[in-house]
Design an enzyme around this catalytic site. Structure first.
Site, short mmCIF file in Angstrom:
data_model
loop_
_atom_site.label_atom_id
_atom_site.label_comp_id
_atom_site.label_asym_id
_atom_site.label_seq_id
_atom_site.Cartn_x
_atom_site.Cartn_y
_atom_site.Cartn_z
N GLY A 1 -28.06 -2.21 109.19
CA GLY A 1 -27.73 -2.88 110.44
C GLY A 1 -27.10 -4.23 110.16
O GLY A 1 -26.09 -4.61 110.77
N ALA A 2 -27.69 -4.95 109.22
CA ALA A 2 -27.16 -6.25 108.84
C ALA A 2 -27.71 -6.64 107.48
O ALA A 2 -28.70 -6.07 107.02
CB ALA A 2 -27.58 -7.30 109.87
N GLU B 1 -28.51 -10.09 104.84
CA GLU B 1 -28.71 -11.52 104.86
C GLU B 1 -28.01 -12.29 103.74
O GLU B 1 -28.57 -13.28 103.25
CB GLU B 1 -30.21 -11.81 104.80
N HIS C 1 -33.68 -12.06 112.53
CA HIS C 1 -34.20 -11.48 111.28
C HIS C 1 -33.39 -12.00 110.08
O HIS C 1 -33.96 -12.50 109.11
CB HIS C 1 -34.11 -9.96 111.37
N GLU C 2 -32.09 -11.90 110.18
CA GLU C 2 -31.27 -12.30 109.02
C GLU C 2 -31.32 -13.81 108.81
O GLU C 2 -31.34 -14.28 107.67
CB GLU C 2 -29.82 -11.80 109.17
N HIS D 1 -34.28 -14.83 106.86
CA HIS D 1 -34.14 -14.62 105.41
C HIS D 1 -33.46 -15.80 104.71
O HIS D 1 -33.56 -15.92 103.50
CB HIS D 1 -33.27 -13.39 105.14
N GLU E 1 -39.15 -8.30 103.61
CA GLU E 1 -38.72 -7.65 104.86
C GLU E 1 -39.81 -7.73 105.93
O GLU E 1 -39.51 -7.87 107.10
CB GLU E 1 -38.34 -6.20 104.58
N1 BES Z 1 -31.94 -6.79 103.73
C1 BES Z 1 -31.84 -5.92 104.83
C2 BES Z 1 -30.66 -5.00 104.78
C3 BES Z 1 -30.73 -3.92 103.73
C4 BES Z 1 -31.62 -2.90 103.86
C5 BES Z 1 -29.90 -3.93 102.66
C6 BES Z 1 -31.69 -1.92 102.92
C7 BES Z 1 -29.96 -2.94 101.69
C8 BES Z 1 -30.86 -1.94 101.83
C9 BES Z 1 -31.75 -6.70 106.14
O1 BES Z 1 -32.38 -7.94 106.13
C10 BES Z 1 -32.44 -5.88 107.18
O2 BES Z 1 -33.63 -5.77 107.13
N2 BES Z 1 -31.69 -5.30 108.11
C11 BES Z 1 -32.24 -4.45 109.14
C12 BES Z 1 -32.31 -5.13 110.43
C13 BES Z 1 -33.60 -5.72 110.81
C14 BES Z 1 -33.56 -6.29 112.22
C15 BES Z 1 -34.79 -4.83 110.65
C16 BES Z 1 -31.28 -3.28 109.30
O3 BES Z 1 -30.26 -3.26 108.62
O4 BES Z 1 -31.58 -2.40 110.09
ZN ZN Z 2 -34.45 -7.99 106.25
#
Ligand code: BES
Ligand code: ZN
Length: 970
Positions: free
Chosen positions: A365-366, A368, A401-402, A405, A424
């Site tokens: 989704g995103a 950081e 969330h981001e 981080h 996380e």
């Molecule tokens: N660091 C993660 C993104 C990520 C996840 C990168 C798995 C590589 C592998 C980011 O901080 C994150 O947790 N994103 C979530 C959104 C959040 C609101 C739970 C996402 O991508 O859904």
């Molecule tokens: Zn995260």
């Protein structure tokens, strides 16, 4: 301190706490940190510096082709050589990198998009060694004059040893250099490389994203490094603890305005005075940071910006999206959320700028990345005319969330991936606080119960669950790392650790540090009472080091209470891995008696006697008030009956979160055979008078399981009739309060519930509802420029109209999907297109999912899951997935969440022996290809199917009888 801060282990426990003492720690860490940075900044890497001029990164000559001569020594027999291990040895420590990358935004003669790179890393030898291992994946190297893949030079007075042998080790993803002599401890060395990689559309490392603007195809070169793909962009010591400073230069076509990296102060310099050839943009050195947090992007995006306390905030997106104002909401919320976190952490934002960018192709989704957060478009871009309240909530929470981080995760970083849950989990918890700050009217914190507690309960109740923390040595391979990004890591912390903290220890000061000890200090200073002989350590250890959670059973006749490890299938108890704690928890119990809140108590052992909990007459007990603890509650039958009585006569005496929880507990206790299924079903009877979103959502989520189990059986008909009857008053209610569907309900949760009312009324066949949705959709089909459907209701209305319609409705939806100018609208259509009841359309749609020109790679697996969720599409999707597994796995297997979601999503209806056999066959057939980050999902699916088979056999008759007696007779 090695390189920056890390979250450190302490007596086997890692934790984040909220306590007064923490402020000092954060400040102390910040001071040490800035000293580290200052030390490192004294070393200023210069660009270039190689004696052999590598040809490939010299711009201006587009005909220059890199010479690719890469010797690969394949790993045959498993060996104990250092290059066959996945972890880096502790001999070398990077200090800084100087990296120049040149992504080609058009194809080369071989029809490939590539990037070329030139890099050097300065590292220190900390233990004597004659071996250099540096991560490298899918990169090909240009040989140096001495025929080796890299050039080694000493920066001190002693010359560097010469290279004996150099090769790539693809399995463990290393570039290996064997030396003819030893590197000297304390000395610094420089390693130069020249390389080429593919700028593929594989969503990992340095990759390409493509979109069309005004008829023109545009390519963005962008990155996704976490967890282990920085090594796919350039050779690097790719472990989170190997922090270093990065000095990055990008070569790019002129006029690509946005070419951004971690820090500002870029300088655009047309090379060789050829303004029309290539430009070089050099960025400021980064702070000392981990490789997984790097990002660099080349695109011709536009941006909008503002400043918040000297921090430059920019939102980047496609030109059209920016021109349409789609970045405004994100821009308006980023400043306040940053401010909130500065206060919360008691530390200023660590960088001079905060860039956020929306990418058409993005796996998660995103992400950081420090100072340059990347998003998929739906997670950042907002348009009030197009976006629903749910889209808006996701944007606010994901930004929070981001941004969380930026301190926790980026400034203070996990040492190794086994502590990912902390990173996380913490961000997932504080995202609610940040979003609550951005949108204080939404009561967003209550949604933790639905969004996380229920979500994680579902997987944590399986024997194949796992503890939050894993041992460092158990997490080695990239796919093992990817697999850690699951519901347990994300939601269990939020559900258990933090709710236990916040609700039980009641801090007024909310700053984190990294040890339970600080919490203990805070507990001591605030005089919070813990059970005798227990410490914060001993309490929290149980939640962190054991998998699963307890069910607390309260007998209101005897006052006896007890706890048991809650397993959805109790017969799997024998296969639960051993735990030092025997699956007992120290459970904080907040409770009420007949509507009156009582003093909190603890359950410290397997059983306890609580005479206060004995009630008679019409009195009742309700425990886990406001779902402040991470456990389920069961009662004696009499108390259950009294609670059902309260629900049906004056449900308001039970707090709304607990109404949702009673329903969820009852259904799950029934699944695990603690109570009868009919008792669970009876918790839904009062819903005719319920108007609140949370209990409804909880009931619908749970009934969804009944639909999955029975929507291919004769029970389906009566279930539909029952639910149609139950939803009727809610549907009427929303019709009334919205002036016959012309206005929007005021409350955020009411808006959600309005969409639920329409979804359920239409799907259970209420004619009034179907006429309404079909009418809206056909009005839109007649005049496609004017969509009459409110964004909150679009997902539901599109689905209902496409399900009721035929090819014309589907094709119109597909055309609108392709024409959508905002991803949020395209996504609503993408899910609705899976609602058709026509098998041929569903099969056509399945084919589209593997054609990246039709469905973006980032969306392929979720689209297949949408199709599988449709009862008609279920078996089509399963056949499709099995048939194409090899292809799906190799082409689409990169993501972390998507694979487990795919496997779980496609198999969630499985409930027959035949399906179980097919599933096991699928596991066996593909043991060679593997399941990557979906490995655990396969075993979870087998466990779930086994449990479903039993459940259906045991419950079918009683469920049928119950519904039959409950449906109103016409
Ligand atoms: N660091 C993660 C993104 C990520 C996840 C990168 C798995 C590589 C592998 C980011 O901080 C994150 O947790 N994103 C979530 C959104 C959040 C609101 C739970 C996402 O991508 O859904
Ligand atoms: Zn995260």
């Amino acid at each position: 301190m090695g390189g920056g801060f890390y979250i450190s282990k302490f007596v086997g426990v890692v934790g984040i706490v909220f306590g007064a003492g923490a402020v000092a720690t954060v400040i102390a860490l910040a001071v040490v940190y800035s000293q580290e940075v200052a030390k490192n900044e004294a070393v200023s890497p210069t660009n270039g510096g190689s004696t052999i001029k590598p040809p490939v990164t010299t711009p201006g000559g587009s005909t220059v082709k890199p010479q690719i001569t890469t010797p690969v020594i394949p790993t045959t027999a498993p060996s104990n050589e250092p290059w066959d291990k996945y972890r880096l040895p502790d001999t070398l420590k990077p200090d800084h990198y100087n990296l120049t990358l040149w992504p080609r935004l058009t194809v080369n003669a071989q029809d490939l998009y590539i990037f070329t790179g030139k890099s050097y890393v300065v590292f220190q030898c900390v233990k004597e060694t004659d071996l250099i291992l540096i991560h490298s994946n899918k990169l090909n190297y240009t040989k140096w004059g001495d025929d080796h893949l890299a050039k080694l030079s000493a920066l001190g007075s002693t010359p560097a040893p010469t290279i004996k042998k150099s090769w790539l080790q693809p399995t463990t993803q290393f570039l290996v250099l064997e030396l003819n002599g030893k590197l000297a401890v304390g000395e610094s060395y420089q390693l130069d490389t020249v390389f080429v990689g593919e700028l593929a559309d594989d969503l990992g490392g340095f990759y390409r994203s493509v979109y069309t603007e005004e008829g023109e195809e545009k390519v963005v070169a962008t990155t996704q490094m976490q967890p282990t793909d920085a090594r796919k962009a350039f050779p690097c010591f790719d472990e989170p603890a190997m922090k270093a400073i990065f000095h990055i230069t990008l070569l790019h076509p002129p006029m690509t305005k946005c070419c951004i990296m971690i820090l500002i102060k870029t300088s655009y310099c047309p090379l060789f005075s050829f303004p029309n050839s290539f430009w070089r943009t050099s960025f400021d050195k980064t702070k000392k940071m981990s490789t997984y947090l790097l990002a660099f992007i080349v695109s011709d995006y536009d941006y909008i910006n503002s400043t918040n306390d000297n921090v430059l905030i920019r939102i980047y997106a496609r030109k059209k999206a920016i021109a349409d104002g789609q970045g405004e909401y994100a821009l308006s919320k980023t400043g306040p959320i940053l401010k909130f976190f500065e206060k919360y952490y008691n530390a200023t934002y660590p960088l001079p700028k905060s860039d956020q960018i929306a990418l058409p192709d993005f796996n998660a989704g995103a992400m950081e990345n420090w100072g340059l957060i990347t998003y998929r478009e739906t997670a950042l871009l907002y348009d009030p005319k197009m976006s629903s309240n749910s889209n808006k909530e996701r944007i606010a929470t994901i930004i929070a969330h981001e941004l969380a981080h930026m301190w926790f995760g980026n400034l203070v970083t996990l040492r190794w991936w086994n502590d990912l849950w902390l990173n996380e989990g913490f961000a997932s918890y504080v995202e609610y606080l940040g979003a609550n700050e951005a949108e204080p009217d939404w009561n967003i914190k209550d949604l933790i119960v639905l969004g996380d507690v229920h979500r994680v309960f579902a997987v944590d109740a399986l024997a194949s669950s796992h503890p939050l923390s894993s041992r460092e040595e158990d997490i080695q391979k990239p796919e093992q790392i990817s697999e850690l990004f699951d519901a347990i890591s994300y939601s269990k912390v939020r559900s258990s650790v933090f709710s236990t903290y916040l609700n039980t220890f009641a801090y007024d000061n909310t700053v984190y540090t990294d040890l339970w000890d600080h919490l203990q200090m805070a507990v001591n200073s605030t005089g919070t009472s813990l059970p005798t002989g227990q410490t914060v350590h001993s309490i929290m250890n149980r939640w962190v080091l054991q998998m699963g959670f307890p069910v607390v059973t309260i007998n209101t006749t005897t006052g006896l209470i007890n706890q048991q490890h809650f397993l959805l299938d109790p017969s799997t108890a024998g296969s639960v891995p051993p735990s030092d704690f025997k699956y007992e928890w120290i459970v904080p119990i907040r409770w009420m008696k007949t509507g009156v809140v009582q003093q909190q108590t603890w359950l410290e052992d397997k059983t306890a006697h609580k005479p206060d909990m004995i009630v008679t007459g019409n009195n009742w007990i309700l425990a886990n008030l406001n779902v402040s603890g991470y456990y389920r509650v069961n009662y004696d039958n009499t108390n259950w009956e009294r609670l059902l009585g309260v629900l049906s006569s004056h449900h308001e005496s039970i707090p709304v979160i607990n109404r949702a929880q009673l329903v969820d507990d009852a259904f799950n206790l029934a699944r695990a055979k603690y109570i009868n299924t009919t008792l669970a079903l009876r918790t839904t009877k009062y819903l005719r008078s319920e108007r609140e979103y949370m209990p409804w959502e909880s009931a619908l989520d749970n009934l969804d399981f009944f639909y999955l189990m029975f929507d291919r059986s004769e029970i389906y008909g009566i279930m539909q009739t029952y639910l149609k009857y139950q939803i009727e008053p809610l549907f009427k209610h929303f019709g009334n309060i919205t002036g016959n569907w012309t206005e929007v309900p005021t409350g955020h949760m009411d808006q959600y519930n309005q969409a639920n009312a329409i979804r359920v009324a239409c799907s259970t066949g209420m004619e009034e509802c179907q006429t309404l949705t079909k009418g809206w959709y056909s009005q839109w089909m007649k005049d496609s420029a004017n969509n009459p459907i409110h964004p909150n209701l679009r997902t539901t209305v599109y689905c209902s109209a496409i399900a009721a319609g035929g090819a014309a409705e589907w094709e119109f939806g597909w055309d609108q999907f392709k024409a959508a100018t905002i991803a949020i609208e395209a996504d609503k259509l993408r899910s609705a297109l899976a609602c058709t009841k026509q098998p041929w359309l569903l099969n056509k749609y399945l084919e589209y999912t593997l054609d990246a020109n039709k469905i973006r790679k980032q969306d392929a697996t979720s689209t297949i899951v949408y199709i599988a969720s449709n009862v008609v599409g279920q078996s089509l999707a399963w056949d499709f997935m099995r048939d194409r597994w090899n292809y799906i796995f190799t082409q689409y297997g990169g993501g972390s969440f998507s694979f487990s979601n795919l496997i779980n999503g496609v198999t969630k209806r499985f409930s027959t022996e035949f399906e179980l056999k097919q599933l096991k066959q699928f596991q066996a057939d593909n043991s060679e290809v593997g399941f990557g980050s979906g490995t655990l999902a396969v075993s979870q699916s087998i466990e779930r199917t086994t449990a479903n088979i039993k459940w259906v056999a045991e419950n079918k008759d009683s469920v049928q009888t119950w519904f039959t007696t409950e449906v109103p007779k016409e």
